[in-house]
Scaffold this motif. Structure first.
Motif, PDB file in Angstrom:
ATOM      1  N   ALA A 286       0.828  -1.212   0.000  1.00 10.05           N
ATOM      2  CA  ALA A 286       0.000   0.000   0.000  1.00 10.05           C
ATOM      3  C   ALA A 286       0.857   1.255   0.000  1.00 10.05           C
ATOM      4  N   ARG A 287       1.997   1.195   0.712  1.00 12.81           N
ATOM      5  CA  ARG A 287       2.891   2.359   0.737  1.00 12.81           C
ATOM      6  C   ARG A 287       3.464   2.648  -0.643  1.00 12.81           C
ATOM      7  N   TYR A 288       3.844   1.584  -1.351  1.00 11.58           N
ATOM      8  CA  TYR A 288       4.372   1.789  -2.709  1.00 11.58           C
ATOM      9  C   TYR A 288       3.278   2.290  -3.653  1.00 11.58           C
ATOM     10  N   ALA A 289       2.061   1.828  -3.458  1.00 13.37           N
ATOM     11  CA  ALA A 289       0.951   2.337  -4.267  1.00 13.37           C
ATOM     12  C   ALA A 289       0.766   3.835  -4.038  1.00 13.37           C
ATOM     13  N   LYS A 290       0.893   4.268  -2.793  1.00 14.93           N
ATOM     14  CA  LYS A 290       0.795   5.701  -2.484  1.00 14.93           C
ATOM     15  C   LYS A 290       1.946   6.473  -3.113  1.00 14.93           C
ATOM     16  N   ASP A 291       3.142   5.872  -3.131  1.00 12.72           N
ATOM     17  CA  ASP A 291       4.289   6.513  -3.780  1.00 12.72           C
ATOM     18  C   ASP A 291       4.026   6.698  -5.275  1.00 12.72           C
ATOM     19  N   ALA A 292       3.398   5.697  -5.882  1.00 16.40           N
ATOM     20  CA  ALA A 292       3.076   5.784  -7.313  1.00 16.40           C
ATOM     21  C   ALA A 292       2.115   6.942  -7.573  1.00 16.40           C
ATOM     22  N   ILE A 293       1.089   7.029  -6.753  1.00 17.94           N
ATOM     23  CA  ILE A 293       0.098   8.101  -6.915  1.00 17.94           C
ATOM     24  C   ILE A 293       0.737   9.462  -6.698  1.00 17.94           C
ATOM     25  N   ALA A 294       1.610   9.566  -5.703  1.00 14.07           N
ATOM     26  CA  ALA A 294       2.277  10.842  -5.417  1.00 14.07           C
ATOM     27  C   ALA A 294       3.152  11.287  -6.582  1.00 14.07           C
ATOM     28  N   ALA A 295       3.722  10.323  -7.307  1.00 12.46           N
ATOM     29  CA  ALA A 295       4.617  10.663  -8.420  1.00 12.46           C
ATOM     30  C   ALA A 295       3.902  11.402  -9.540  1.00 12.46           C
ATOM     31  N   ILE A 296       2.600  11.142  -9.713  1.00 11.05           N
ATOM     32  CA  ILE A 296       1.875  11.771 -10.822  1.00 11.05           C
ATOM     33  C   ILE A 296       0.901  12.850 -10.356  1.00 11.05           C
ATOM     34  N   ASP A 297       0.862  13.100  -9.048  1.00  9.26           N
ATOM     35  CA  ASP A 297      -0.133  14.020  -8.498  1.00  9.26           C
ATOM     36  C   ASP A 297      -0.104  15.405  -9.133  1.00  9.26           C
ATOM     37  N   GLU A 298       1.080  15.900  -9.471  1.00  8.04           N
ATOM     38  CA  GLU A 298       1.186  17.261  -9.966  1.00  8.04           C
ATOM     39  C   GLU A 298       1.327  17.336 -11.487  1.00  8.04           C
ATOM     40  N   LEU A 299       1.223  16.199 -12.155  1.00  8.53           N
ATOM     41  CA  LEU A 299       1.325  16.212 -13.608  1.00  8.53           C
ATOM     42  C   LEU A 299       0.037  16.735 -14.232  1.00  8.53           C
ATOM     43  N   GLU A 300       0.196  17.461 -15.311  1.00 11.61           N
ATOM     44  CA  GLU A 300      -0.969  17.990 -16.012  1.00 11.61           C
ATOM     45  C   GLU A 300      -1.544  16.907 -16.922  1.00 11.61           C
ATOM     46  N   MET A 301      -2.766  16.489 -16.631  1.00 12.92           N
ATOM     47  CA  MET A 301      -3.452  15.503 -17.461  1.00 12.92           C
ATOM     48  C   MET A 301      -4.950  15.572 -17.185  1.00 12.92           C
ATOM     49  N   ASP A 302      -5.715  14.999 -18.088  1.00 14.82           N
ATOM     50  CA  ASP A 302      -7.166  14.969 -17.904  1.00 14.82           C
ATOM     51  C   ASP A 302      -7.522  14.248 -16.613  1.00 14.82           C
ATOM     52  N   ALA A 303      -8.646  14.647 -16.031  1.00 18.13           N
ATOM     53  CA  ALA A 303      -9.103  14.016 -14.793  1.00 18.13           C
ATOM     54  C   ALA A 303      -9.321  12.519 -14.979  1.00 18.13           C
ATOM     55  N   THR A 304      -9.816  12.125 -16.167  1.00 21.86           N
ATOM     56  CA  THR A 304     -10.058  10.698 -16.413  1.00 21.86           C
ATOM     57  C   THR A 304      -8.746   9.928 -16.489  1.00 21.86           C
ATOM     58  N   ALA A 305      -7.712  10.553 -17.068  1.00 25.57           N
ATOM     59  CA  ALA A 305      -6.406   9.906 -17.141  1.00 25.57           C
ATOM     60  C   ALA A 305      -5.810   9.766 -15.752  1.00 25.57           C
ATOM     61  N   ARG A 306      -5.904  10.831 -14.949  1.00 23.46           N
ATOM     62  CA  ARG A 306      -5.362  10.786 -13.592  1.00 23.46           C
ATOM     63  C   ARG A 306      -6.073   9.705 -12.756  1.00 23.46           C
ATOM     64  N   ALA A 307      -7.385   9.629 -12.901  1.00 22.66           N
ATOM     65  CA  ALA A 307      -8.155   8.627 -12.164  1.00 22.66           C
ATOM     66  C   ALA A 307      -7.732   7.216 -12.581  1.00 22.66           C
ATOM     67  N   ALA A 313      -2.833   2.010  -9.530  1.00 17.69           N
ATOM     68  CA  ALA A 313      -1.883   1.873  -8.429  1.00 17.69           C
ATOM     69  C   ALA A 313      -2.565   1.270  -7.202  1.00 17.69           C
ATOM     70  N   THR A 314      -3.754   1.756  -6.878  1.00 19.88           N
ATOM     71  CA  THR A 314      -4.488   1.227  -5.732  1.00 19.88           C
ATOM     72  C   THR A 314      -4.796  -0.251  -5.928  1.00 19.88           C
ATOM     73  N   ASN A 315      -5.206  -0.614  -7.121  1.00 17.31           N
ATOM     74  CA  ASN A 315      -5.544  -2.003  -7.414  1.00 17.31           C
ATOM     75  C   ASN A 315      -4.331  -2.914  -7.343  1.00 17.31           C
ATOM     76  N   ALA A 316      -3.158  -2.394  -7.712  1.00 12.72           N
ATOM     77  CA  ALA A 316      -1.943  -3.207  -7.663  1.00 12.72           C
ATOM     78  C   ALA A 316      -1.677  -3.729  -6.260  1.00 12.72           C
TER      79      ALA A 316
END
Length: 321
Positions: A286-307, A313-316
């Motif tokens: 779960a910690r690594y999944a959170k790290d994955a999400i944090a890595a893309i948090d500030e990237l500019e992309m569509d809301a659907t892509a970010r979701a 990552a959560t599913n992994a």
């Protein structure tokens, strides 16, 4: 554009089905077709196309060749791994060396590697030099990971940090490579490519740790295979390595093959639970999944892509199969 894993894996399957193989020496290519058609999660090509689509907002099939190059390389490593492990089955089917012989498996594996580089170059234009450098560096890391994995088989003093480094090399870097190559082909800035690489790296670690957890604590009806295989084979997973480090006097006697499978799995699992390893492995994934999400948090992309990237990552770290 649809941002679901089924959508991107479907594109990958279609692209794989459309691979054109030479007609000369068909015996060289038949094992490759067999291997590429054997299924799998297709996570690497899916993420390559998803990263490209998220950054460029263009049609993901524009980089289908590069996405399939990553998947073909992955399957090449599995084909040769099966030879080294003398494995009988891969994804429920006979391995290539069991079906066609060891020489065919080695030679067709070599051909797969060469074909992967050809696919990587197709249509890449001026971007090829940069993606080739990333791809080649990743390939060497995967080989290093496989070497470490083999060395761990005969060691009882493997540390958890060593294991994390091994799965980073053997599993995670190729997922990260797919993400960053997709971004590079979209002409993304270096920081964007780096963040998507970090995303794939953390995702891969979460995915592998969840695999370790599932093989011992999963529901066989959902997992799709009998649990306890890692324990029965003394496979160096995060669970076994942690137990060897924290309770060697309890776990080491059980590694003998004198116990029958059911008793061995039961007793080792009991020790894992007594050490809280089921919970701790789950928390680490779960910690690594959170790290994955944090890595893309500030990237500019569509809301659907970010979701999409966040849910993947959560599913992994929480999947049951």
């Amino acid at each position: 554009m649809e941002y679901t894993l089924d959508y991107f894996t479907g594109l990958a399957e279609d692209a794989i089905a459309g691979i054109s193989y030479p007609t000369t020496a068909p015996g060289l290519y038949e094992p490759i077709q067999y291997t590429m058609a054997s299924g799998g999660k297709r996570l690497r090509p899916a993420l390559c196309m998803a990263a490209y689509a998220a950054v460029s907002r263009r049609e993901p099939l524009e980089i289908a060749h590069q996405a399939i190059a990553v998947e073909m390389f992955h399957n090449f490593t599995l084909l040769h791994d099966d030879v080294m492990d003398n494995a009988d089955l891969r994804r429920g089917r006979p391995t290539v060396h069991r079906r066609s012989g060891q020489n065919a498996a080695i030679l067709s594996g070599d051909a797969m590697l060469t074909m992967a580089y050809g696919l990587l170059a197709e249509g890449a234009g001026s971007r090829f030099a940069n993606i080739f450098e990333v791809f080649n560096h990743t390939a060497m890391e995967v080989y290093q990971g496989q070497q470490l994995d083999m060395e761990f088989e005969s060691r009882t003093d493997v540390k958890v940090d060593e294991y994390i480094e091994m799965i980073r090399l053997k599993t995670s870097v190729l997922i990260a490579c797919g993400c960053t190559i997709g971004a590079m082909l979209a002409d993304a800035e270096k920081e964007v490519c780096r963040r998507l690489y970090d995303y794939g790296l953390a995702l891969g670690l979460a995915f592998q740790l969840r695999d370790d957890w599932l093989d011992t604590f999963g529901d066989p009806a959902v997992f799709g295979k009998e649990i306890g295989g890692d324990i029965a084979n003394n496979k160096k997973t995060w669970l076994l390595i942690t137990a060897l480090n924290e309770a060697p006097e309890q776990i080491t006697p059980l590694l003998s093959n004198k116990l029958d499978r059911e008793e061995k799995v039961s007793r080792v699992t009991e020790i894992y639970r007594s050490l809280g390893l089921d919970r701790r492995c789950d928390e680490l994934a779960a910690r690594y999944a959170k790290d994955a999400i944090a890595a893309i948090d500030e990237l500019e992309m569509d809301a659907t892509a970010r979701a999409f990237f966040k849910s993947l990552a959560t599913n992994a770290a929480t999947r049951n199969h």
